[in-house]
Design an enzyme around this catalytic site. Sequence first.
Site, mmCIF file in Angstrom:
data_model
loop_
_atom_site.group_PDB
_atom_site.id
_atom_site.type_symbol
_atom_site.label_atom_id
_atom_site.label_comp_id
_atom_site.label_asym_id
_atom_site.label_seq_id
_atom_site.Cartn_x
_atom_site.Cartn_y
_atom_site.Cartn_z
ATOM 1 N N GLY A 116 12.706 12.775 7.179
ATOM 2 C CA GLY A 116 13.326 13.725 6.255
ATOM 3 C C GLY A 116 12.826 15.140 6.455
ATOM 4 O O GLY A 116 13.604 16.087 6.574
ATOM 5 N N CYS A 233 2.156 12.819 -1.712
ATOM 6 C CA CYS A 233 2.944 12.372 -2.865
ATOM 7 C C CYS A 233 2.036 11.588 -3.802
ATOM 8 O O CYS A 233 2.327 10.465 -4.196
ATOM 9 C CB CYS A 233 4.157 11.549 -2.426
ATOM 10 S SG CYS A 233 3.765 10.096 -1.419
#
Length: 486
Positions: A116, A233
Site C-alpha cells: 500500500g 500501527c
Amino acid sequence: MIPEKFKERMKLLLGGEYEEFLEALGQERYQALRVNPMKMDREEFLQKAPFCLSPVPWEENGFYYEKKEEQPQPGRHPWHEAGVYYIQEPSAMSAVPFLEARPGERILDLCAAPGGKSTQIAAAMRGEGLLVCNEIHPARAAILSENIERMGVRNALVLNETPDRLAERFPGFFDRILADAPCSGEGMFRKNEAAGEEWSPENVQMCAERQREILEYACQMLRPGGRLCYSTCTFAPAEDEGSVSWLIKKHPDMHVLSVPMPEGFAPGHPEWADMEEAEDAGDETAPASRPAAGTTSILASELERTMRLWPHRLRGEGHFVAVLEKNGQEAEKLPAKRTRRRDGEKGLGEKDYAEFSAFSRENLRVQLSGIYLRFGEQLYLAPEETPVLRGLKVLRPGLHLGTVKKNRFEPSHALALTLKPEDAAHAVSLDTEGRQVKDYLNGLTFPAEGEKGWYLICADGCSLGWGKLAGGIMKNHYPKGLRKNW
C-alpha cells in the site's frame, strides 16, 4: 479480544480519554481506498465512481467508502483489477505524504509488504527515479510484487532482503526512506482480532528492539540531507516515542522535522519515551507500563513533533508517524534528474532484446526507457538508476516486459497494466457495467473485429490485460491465476 494488560497501560496513559478510546475500539472500523493517479486522476474518478465516497483528510487521493447493498463493492469491481485504486486502511495512508517523494529520486520502502505505501510512493514519483521495495518475508514479498504489478508501477525493484544486507550494499544511497516497521499491532485490534490474541508485554519489547535495529540500518542508507519517515500501527510508547528517542540519542546527526499536523492528529508525548512494559505479567497490582528516566528538554521538543493517530479522535485506526532528517545537503539542492550510475547495472545490448524491439514497433506507440535485463526467457526493464543486483534476492528487477521465445515475443500482464489505450497500436475498451468485461476477467474469449494481432483490453480506458485477435475471436491472455468467478 483486548488484553487486560494493554487496557491497564492505556488507562494509565490516557486518563480522562480512556473510556472514549475504549469505546472507539468497539466500533466498526472504517473502509477506504486510494486512487492511483497513474491510471485515473482524482476528478475523473469522482465523476465516474459508482461508490459512496468521502475524502480522507490527510491523503489527497484517499476516500472512505461505505458498504451498501445497492452499490458494487470496490474489491469486486473491474477497476480494482485494473489498478485504478488500492484498498487501504485510512490511517495507513498517513505516513507517505510526509515523505514528500518526488520524481527522479532514489527511495526505499524498507518494510514494504503488502504494498500500500510502496504504491502510494510510486504515485508521487510518477514513474521517474528508483523505488526499491523490500520485504524480508518471502511470501509477503510475493504479494508485494503482485500489488506493484497491479498498480502499473514501472520504476520499482522488489527485493527480499534483510536490512543489514541492504545497508552493506547501499550506504548513503537513498534520498528518502520509509520504515513502516513491524510492530505489536495494537492499532489494529479493531481491524484484526488475531492482533489482540498475539499481544503481550514481552512481544512489545521484542518489537521495539527489532525496530531500533531497522532504524539503525535505515540511517546508514540515508544520504546527508535525506528524509526518513518512521511509522507504526501501535500505541506502545516503547515502539513509538521510545524508538525515536533511541534513534536521536544514537545518531546526533538525525533530528525530527516540524511538519504541518493534519486535523485530528495529536503530538507525541515526550514523557512516554522512556516507559517500559511491565515484565511481571502475573502481578495484578503492577501497572501495565511504568515510567523510567525522563527526557531532556531538547529531546522533548523533538518528540513533540512526532504524531499520533487515535481512533477516538479521527476516522481511522491507531498509528504513529515521525519525520526525521539527516544533517547535510538540502534535498532542494540535488539535481532533479541524475545521470546513470557508472557502477550500476549495464544492461543488454540492443541485439539481445531484438524480439521485444520487433514487438514494440508493431504493437506499441510509446517509447520505454530503462535498462534491459534478461533472466532465462524473461525480459525486464529496470529503472535507469538501478544498482548492480548480483548477490541480492530479487523478486522483481524492474518492469517485466514478457517472455522471449524462438523468433517471437509474448508480452507480460505487467506490461499491459502500465499502458494506456493510446500507448498501444490496437486497444479495445469494455464497459465496466457490461457482461463482456466480466467474461474477459473470467478468462473467456469474445467476438471482435479488426486487424489480427495483440490488443490492449481496457475497462473505461484503463488497461486490464492482453487479448490476441484472430479469425474474429479475441483470444484471452488474462493470467489464469488472477481469474475470478465474476
